[in-house]
Design a protein around this motif. Structure first.
Motif, short mmCIF file in Angstrom:
data_model
loop_
_atom_site.label_atom_id
_atom_site.label_comp_id
_atom_site.label_asym_id
_atom_site.label_seq_id
_atom_site.Cartn_x
_atom_site.Cartn_y
_atom_site.Cartn_z
N GLU A 197 19.80 8.91 36.59
CA GLU A 197 20.60 9.98 35.98
C GLU A 197 19.84 11.29 35.84
O GLU A 197 20.41 12.31 35.43
CB GLU A 197 21.08 9.51 34.58
CG GLU A 197 20.01 9.39 33.50
CD GLU A 197 19.19 8.08 33.53
OE1 GLU A 197 19.03 7.50 34.62
OE2 GLU A 197 18.70 7.68 32.46
N ASP A 237 16.04 4.53 39.94
CA ASP A 237 15.80 3.16 39.50
C ASP A 237 15.78 2.24 40.72
O ASP A 237 16.65 1.40 40.91
CB ASP A 237 16.89 2.71 38.51
CG ASP A 237 16.84 3.49 37.21
OD1 ASP A 237 15.75 3.61 36.62
OD2 ASP A 237 17.89 4.00 36.78
N ALA A 260 10.70 5.45 30.90
CA ALA A 260 12.01 4.78 31.01
C ALA A 260 11.93 3.48 31.80
O ALA A 260 10.91 3.16 32.41
CB ALA A 260 13.06 5.70 31.61
N GLY A 261 13.01 2.73 31.73
CA GLY A 261 13.08 1.46 32.45
C GLY A 261 12.14 0.40 31.89
O GLY A 261 11.75 -0.52 32.59
MG MG Z 1 16.87 3.98 32.67
#
Ligand code: MG
Ligand code: AMP
Length: 413
Positions: A197, A237, A260-261
């Motif tokens: 995103e 991702d 993130a992730g």
């Molecule tokens: Mg994420």
């Protein structure tokens, strides 16, 4: 595989950091820098004073250098009469020593003549002729002056390795002619920002897209801590893309942060990437912390690798709790560079026991001038809850919450 496990084996924040630091070799790389440029750097050597300071006896008042014995018993009613035989010029040695009954005009910081051993303040004298004064007070030997070496003596321990240099430390060093110092090398921290995103902040986000915040908040935090950030970019991702970016970061940096992730859904690949990068890989996945539970701490090929949650608030909180002390540890810093103050909490804060909570607060003063900590509540992924806050407070692991009126410690941003 990191993709299907749950965060059952969470550690307390303190244990999590301890596990990481135990596994991490402490490299002591240092460099010589000009003292003038050494603010906030971590001193990499013990410094002993190379000289006495002051190097000559100095007046601490404007007045007259005297032999104290000549003023004994002097009062306003029965003053001591002294002959002015010299005017000590700033930056110059006196032209002569004092004999009994003599004095020399002197300014603050001026060099005392030989055989003078005190200074009478100008306010406690009266000029009664072109070369005569009355001392209206007795002075003791050593009064209104500093002795050679009174500030610091040759060989005295001055600053210890690990100390973070402040303005006054630089002042002390240059006063002694120490114009370069050995400090810990700045660490290079590679930042990989993951998320389908995300777009570059200079771009207009399309539907469902957001601007990358964490690359920039992390860069700022790294610089605040005296280190160097290296932005690797934004990556989707996608396991292969994330792994190759993380590999490049690991090769070119001392420490790596993957933003993130870091949680456990199928789209969260940070854990898997850290395990693939090098041994031993993930050490901690999950911390009893809010915000910031899905945090990953790892070591790959002797380098610290962090998987921080993407939520910008969690990302900043976990940087402060884990990355910042790790950078300090690797630099050999003795004191963490954080400032705290105490304030009175204005509202109840609920929390669960067994979890450390960090709550953003704004500071203000009540009618009596007492410092108040006003919680800034907001859903946890709102960056402006941090923008509106002055600091954060910790609700300890074993506390079920904090009551309004409690005295709390606030870590300042
Ligand atoms: Mg994420
Ligand atoms: P994740 O850690 O991937 O589960 O992401 C958690 C939340 O943080 C999601 O809402 C993401 O869109 C958001 N997020 C992830 N990375 C960033 C970033 N670099 N800047 C701003 N928000 C982010």
């Amino acid at each position: 595989m990191a993709t299907s496990r749950e965060l059952f084996n969470v550690r307390t924040p303190r244990d999590a950091l301890a596990v990481l630091l135990q596994t991490l070799p402490r490299r002591a790389e240092s460099e010589e820098v000009a003292t003038f440029d050494a603010l906030d750097r971590v001193l990499a050597e013990d410094i002993h004073s190379p000289a006495d300071l002051p190097t000559f006896r100095r007046s601490t008042m404007d007045g007259f250098a005297v032999r104290a014995a000549d003023t004994f018993g002097a009062t306003e009613g029965v003053p001591a009469y002294l002959e002015i035989v010299d005017e000590v010029l700033m930056g110059h040695a006196p032209t002569r020593a004092l004999a009994t009954g003599e004095c020399a005009r002197i300014a603050t910081g001026g060099m005392l003549p030989e055989r003078a051993d005190a200074v009478v303040m100008v306010e406690q004298t009266q000029e009664v002729g072109p070369t005569t004064i009355e001392s209206l007070r007795a002075v003791a030997p050593g009064e209104n002056m500093v002795q050679v070496g009174e500030d610091v003596r040759t060989g005295d321990p001055m600053l210890e390795g690990g100390h973070i240099l402040r303005a006054q430390d630089l002042g002390g060093l240059v006063a002694l002619g120490v114009t370069s110092v050995r400090v810990a090398r700045r660490l290079r921290v590679g930042i990989v920002s993951g998320g389908d995103e995300l777009v570059d902040p200079r771009q207009e986000p399309g539907p469902g897209q957001i601007r990358d915040i964490n690359s920039y908040t992390l860069t700022a935090l790294i610089r605040r801590d005296g280190h160097e950030a290296c932005l690797m970019g934004i990556f989707p991702d996608d396991y292969a893309e994330l792994e190759s970016a993380a590999r490049r970061a690991l090769a070119s940096s001392d420490v790596v942060i993957l933003s993130a992730g870091s949680s456990v859904s199928a789209r969260d690949m940070t854990g898997q990437v850290v395990d693939a990068l090098g041994r031993p890989g993930v050490l901690v996945h999950g911390v009893s912390l809010k915000p910031g539970k899905p945090t990953i701490l790892g070591v790959c090929d002797d380098k610290a690798v962090f998987g921080l949650p993407g939520n910008p608030v969690s990302c900043m909180v976990t940087y402060d709790l884990f990355v910042s002390p790790t950078l300090a540890y690797l630099s050999g810093a003795v004191t963490p560079p954080r400032r705290t103050l105490t304030a009175r909490l204005t509202r109840n804060i609920a929390s669960a026991t067994g979890r450390e909570d960090y709550v953003q607060v704004r500071l203000s003063r009540d009618a009596d001038g007492t410092l108040e900590a006003v919680p800034v509540f907001g859903k946890s992924n709102l960056i402006f809850s941090l923008v509106r806050a002055d600091g954060m407070l910790k609700v300890p692991l074993d506390a079920g919450g904090l009551n309004a009126g409690a005295t709390v410690e606030v870590v300042l941003f």
